[in-house]
Design a protein around this motif. Sequence first.
Motif, PDB file in Angstrom:
ATOM      1  N   MET A   1       0.842  -1.196   0.000  1.00  0.00           N
ATOM      2  CA  MET A   1       0.000   0.000   0.000  1.00  0.00           C
ATOM      3  C   MET A   1       0.882   1.253   0.000  1.00  0.00           C
ATOM      4  O   MET A   1       1.943   1.278   0.613  1.00  0.00           O
ATOM      5  CB  MET A   1      -0.890  -0.040   1.251  1.00  0.00           C
ATOM      6  CG  MET A   1      -1.998   0.959   1.256  1.00  0.00           C
ATOM      7  SD  MET A   1      -1.552   2.414   2.200  1.00  0.00           S
ATOM      8  CE  MET A   1      -1.650   1.788   3.874  1.00  0.00           C
ATOM      9  N   GLU A   3       0.781   5.267   0.829  1.00  0.00           N
ATOM     10  CA  GLU A   3      -0.012   6.286   1.537  1.00  0.00           C
ATOM     11  C   GLU A   3       0.454   7.669   1.061  1.00  0.00           C
ATOM     12  O   GLU A   3       1.611   8.043   1.239  1.00  0.00           O
ATOM     13  CB  GLU A   3       0.216   6.126   3.037  1.00  0.00           C
ATOM     14  CG  GLU A   3      -0.688   6.988   3.875  1.00  0.00           C
ATOM     15  CD  GLU A   3      -0.430   6.762   5.368  1.00  0.00           C
ATOM     16  OE1 GLU A   3       0.051   5.657   5.733  1.00  0.00           O
ATOM     17  OE2 GLU A   3      -0.684   7.678   6.133  1.00  0.00           O
ATOM     18  N   HIS A   5       0.897  11.656   0.926  1.00  0.00           N
ATOM     19  CA  HIS A   5       0.905  12.817   1.817  1.00  0.00           C
ATOM     20  C   HIS A   5       0.577  14.091   1.043  1.00  0.00           C
ATOM     21  O   HIS A   5      -0.338  14.811   1.371  1.00  0.00           O
ATOM     22  CB  HIS A   5       2.251  12.933   2.532  1.00  0.00           C
ATOM     23  CG  HIS A   5       2.568  11.709   3.318  1.00  0.00           C
ATOM     24  ND1 HIS A   5       1.689  11.195   4.257  1.00  0.00           N
ATOM     25  CD2 HIS A   5       3.618  10.866   3.280  1.00  0.00           C
ATOM     26  CE1 HIS A   5       2.213  10.087   4.769  1.00  0.00           C
ATOM     27  NE2 HIS A   5       3.379   9.864   4.190  1.00  0.00           N
ATOM     28  N   ALA A  62       4.929  10.425  -0.455  1.00  0.00           N
ATOM     29  CA  ALA A  62       4.155   9.278   0.017  1.00  0.00           C
ATOM     30  C   ALA A  62       5.019   8.384   0.886  1.00  0.00           C
ATOM     31  O   ALA A  62       6.251   8.399   0.789  1.00  0.00           O
ATOM     32  CB  ALA A  62       3.641   8.475  -1.180  1.00  0.00           C
ATOM     33  N   THR A  63       4.358   7.608   1.737  1.00  0.00           N
ATOM     34  CA  THR A  63       5.051   6.555   2.481  1.00  0.00           C
ATOM     35  C   THR A  63       4.670   5.227   1.850  1.00  0.00           C
ATOM     36  O   THR A  63       3.488   4.961   1.618  1.00  0.00           O
ATOM     37  CB  THR A  63       4.631   6.550   3.966  1.00  0.00           C
ATOM     38  OG1 THR A  63       4.825   7.858   4.502  1.00  0.00           O
ATOM     39  CG2 THR A  63       5.450   5.544   4.756  1.00  0.00           C
ATOM     40  N   ARG A  65       4.095   1.520   2.285  1.00  0.00           N
ATOM     41  CA  ARG A  65       3.767   0.706   3.464  1.00  0.00           C
ATOM     42  C   ARG A  65       4.102  -0.776   3.305  1.00  0.00           C
ATOM     43  O   ARG A  65       3.787  -1.587   4.178  1.00  0.00           O
ATOM     44  CB  ARG A  65       2.283   0.862   3.815  1.00  0.00           C
ATOM     45  CG  ARG A  65       1.906   2.250   4.322  1.00  0.00           C
ATOM     46  CD  ARG A  65       2.556   2.550   5.660  1.00  0.00           C
ATOM     47  NE  ARG A  65       2.168   3.852   6.167  1.00  0.00           N
ATOM     48  CZ  ARG A  65       2.848   4.505   7.105  1.00  0.00           C
ATOM     49  NH1 ARG A  65       3.954   3.973   7.623  1.00  0.00           N
ATOM     50  NH2 ARG A  65       2.442   5.678   7.515  1.00  0.00           N
ATOM     51  N   HIS A 139      -8.514   6.439  -8.502  1.00  0.00           N
ATOM     52  CA  HIS A 139      -8.834   6.453  -7.090  1.00  0.00           C
ATOM     53  C   HIS A 139     -10.012   7.413  -6.870  1.00  0.00           C
ATOM     54  O   HIS A 139      -9.853   8.636  -6.953  1.00  0.00           O
ATOM     55  CB  HIS A 139      -7.622   6.902  -6.271  1.00  0.00           C
ATOM     56  CG  HIS A 139      -7.876   6.902  -4.791  1.00  0.00           C
ATOM     57  ND1 HIS A 139      -7.960   5.747  -4.059  1.00  0.00           N
ATOM     58  CD2 HIS A 139      -8.103   7.920  -3.934  1.00  0.00           C
ATOM     59  CE1 HIS A 139      -8.207   6.051  -2.790  1.00  0.00           C
ATOM     60  NE2 HIS A 139      -8.297   7.359  -2.680  1.00  0.00           N
ATOM     61  N   ASP A 146      -3.834  14.217   0.107  1.00  0.00           N
ATOM     62  CA  ASP A 146      -3.281  13.800   1.399  1.00  0.00           C
ATOM     63  C   ASP A 146      -4.195  12.758   2.048  1.00  0.00           C
ATOM     64  O   ASP A 146      -5.407  12.960   2.133  1.00  0.00           O
ATOM     65  CB  ASP A 146      -3.166  15.040   2.300  1.00  0.00           C
ATOM     66  CG  ASP A 146      -2.607  14.702   3.673  1.00  0.00           C
ATOM     67  OD1 ASP A 146      -1.954  13.645   3.803  1.00  0.00           O
ATOM     68  OD2 ASP A 146      -2.828  15.493   4.605  1.00  0.00           O
ATOM     69  N   GLY A 147      -3.597  11.661   2.483  1.00  0.00           N
ATOM     70  CA  GLY A 147      -4.358  10.644   3.202  1.00  0.00           C
ATOM     71  C   GLY A 147      -4.872   9.507   2.328  1.00  0.00           C
ATOM     72  O   GLY A 147      -5.342   8.496   2.846  1.00  0.00           O
ATOM     73  N   ASP A 148      -4.800   9.660   1.010  1.00  0.00           N
ATOM     74  CA  ASP A 148      -5.253   8.576   0.132  1.00  0.00           C
ATOM     75  C   ASP A 148      -4.342   7.358   0.303  1.00  0.00           C
ATOM     76  O   ASP A 148      -3.126   7.495   0.438  1.00  0.00           O
ATOM     77  CB  ASP A 148      -5.214   9.014  -1.340  1.00  0.00           C
ATOM     78  CG  ASP A 148      -6.339   9.975  -1.688  1.00  0.00           C
ATOM     79  OD1 ASP A 148      -7.293  10.082  -0.894  1.00  0.00           O
ATOM     80  OD2 ASP A 148      -6.258  10.613  -2.753  1.00  0.00           O
ATOM     81  N   ARG A 149      -4.959   6.194   0.294  1.00  0.00           N
ATOM     82  CA  ARG A 149      -4.194   4.942   0.374  1.00  0.00           C
ATOM     83  C   ARG A 149      -4.455   4.129  -0.876  1.00  0.00           C
ATOM     84  O   ARG A 149      -5.597   3.820  -1.195  1.00  0.00           O
ATOM     85  CB  ARG A 149      -4.639   4.137   1.603  1.00  0.00           C
ATOM     86  CG  ARG A 149      -4.173   4.776   2.887  1.00  0.00           C
ATOM     87  CD  ARG A 149      -5.089   4.434   4.041  1.00  0.00           C
ATOM     88  NE  ARG A 149      -4.596   5.089   5.248  1.00  0.00           N
ATOM     89  CZ  ARG A 149      -3.967   4.438   6.237  1.00  0.00           C
ATOM     90  NH1 ARG A 149      -3.788   3.122   6.164  1.00  0.00           N
ATOM     91  NH2 ARG A 149      -3.538   5.093   7.292  1.00  0.00           N
TER      92      ARG A 149
END
Lengths: 334, 80
Positions: A1, A3, A5, A62-63, A65, A139, A146-149
């Motif tokens: 995933m 994530e 930002h 983004a991070t 995951r 998506h 921000d916050g979309d995964r």
Amino acid sequence: MIEIHEGGISSTVQDLGRSGNYHIGMPPSGAMDSYAHTVANYLVGNEADAATIEMTYQGITATVREDAVIAVTGADMSPSVNGDPIGMWETVAVEAGDELAISFATDGARAYLAVAGGIDVPNVMGSQSTYTLVGIGGHEGRGLEDGDRLAIGNGDGVSSAGGETASPEELVGTELAEEYVPDYAEEDSVRIVLGLTDYRLTDDAKETLCDTEWKVSPEADRTGYRLEGPDIEFKEREQPFGAGPNPSNVVDLGYPVGSIQVPQKPIVLMQDAVTGGGYATVGTVISVDRGLLAQRQTHKTVAFDAVDVEAAISAREQQTERLEAIEAEIAGER
Amino acid sequence: MSETTTINSPMPGVFYRRPDPDEERFVEVGDQVEEGERIGLVEVMKNFHDIEAPEAGTVVEFLVENEGEIEADQAIARLE
């Protein structure tokens, strides 16, 4: 995933497009620069049609995951992982927790982030592409925020080039050969085929269309590229039944993707454009060069080079061969 | 001695110093700004994007006029 930002200014999930629905008024959407999108997929072992993230002018942060294999292609946006620069047009391994930062475009306008397995968003009418104007695909039918995964696919779309199933990890470190990396700053001419309704232009106007260094206006997006330059004159005529009063109006016709209409100044219709209407389409940017136009930044210039349909088809065949060669070379790296 | 930094635009477009033609400018030369404070807007692709000060400081100079055309990474203003 993955994530998200910062979503950048216009980042959307795209594949090669929602083709086959043009007759109901549905444009294809899909990657604006299909070459860069496709190469990004090949670098991570995906099929050409796997969904990538298209970023315009500014990239995402983004991070990641989960452990993943990624590639960034297209406009140079100085990508980095945990602050360390990574190469464009290169296969890179990332680990769960890594911070991905894609900056802004210095050369070109659009970059593509491919992940081995593809970006996993629902298939809508045969495509994962985002069509933001009606809010479908990608998506939630919109640009990333921000916050979309975003889920990463499980590898259904992974390429089997070379006769064996690709393992993306084995591709890590692959760099696209220099000869295949476009220099967007150099590419200021795009080929067009005149027509369907260029008979509406005066001879002078046809020359003007092809002799002008057109400037890309700030209104240049996935729907259309509005260009600035001299006036284009249409021939005098008696208004036909069913056509609008403006000299640039004709009886409604289907608009080819890439077609140039001249309501006032030229607009080149791109992947998310209206599919038909009553403006004369005086020329069409050939499919191979649409991607180059999509990489021209606002305020840069572009010139139209008129070619015939045979040349356009031949250019497409060469592009296909080039992409097949790239896919084979990348597969050979394993 | 004070250091100067430039505020650069991350995108090409048209630069605006006010939120609306009838409103005051975001900042004037000589104004103190905070980190992240909006100093202008860039219009591209039918949207307006904030241009923010990367750090606190005093606005020394604008390098682009209101409604001027800018390219990506072009310096818009100097901060001290």
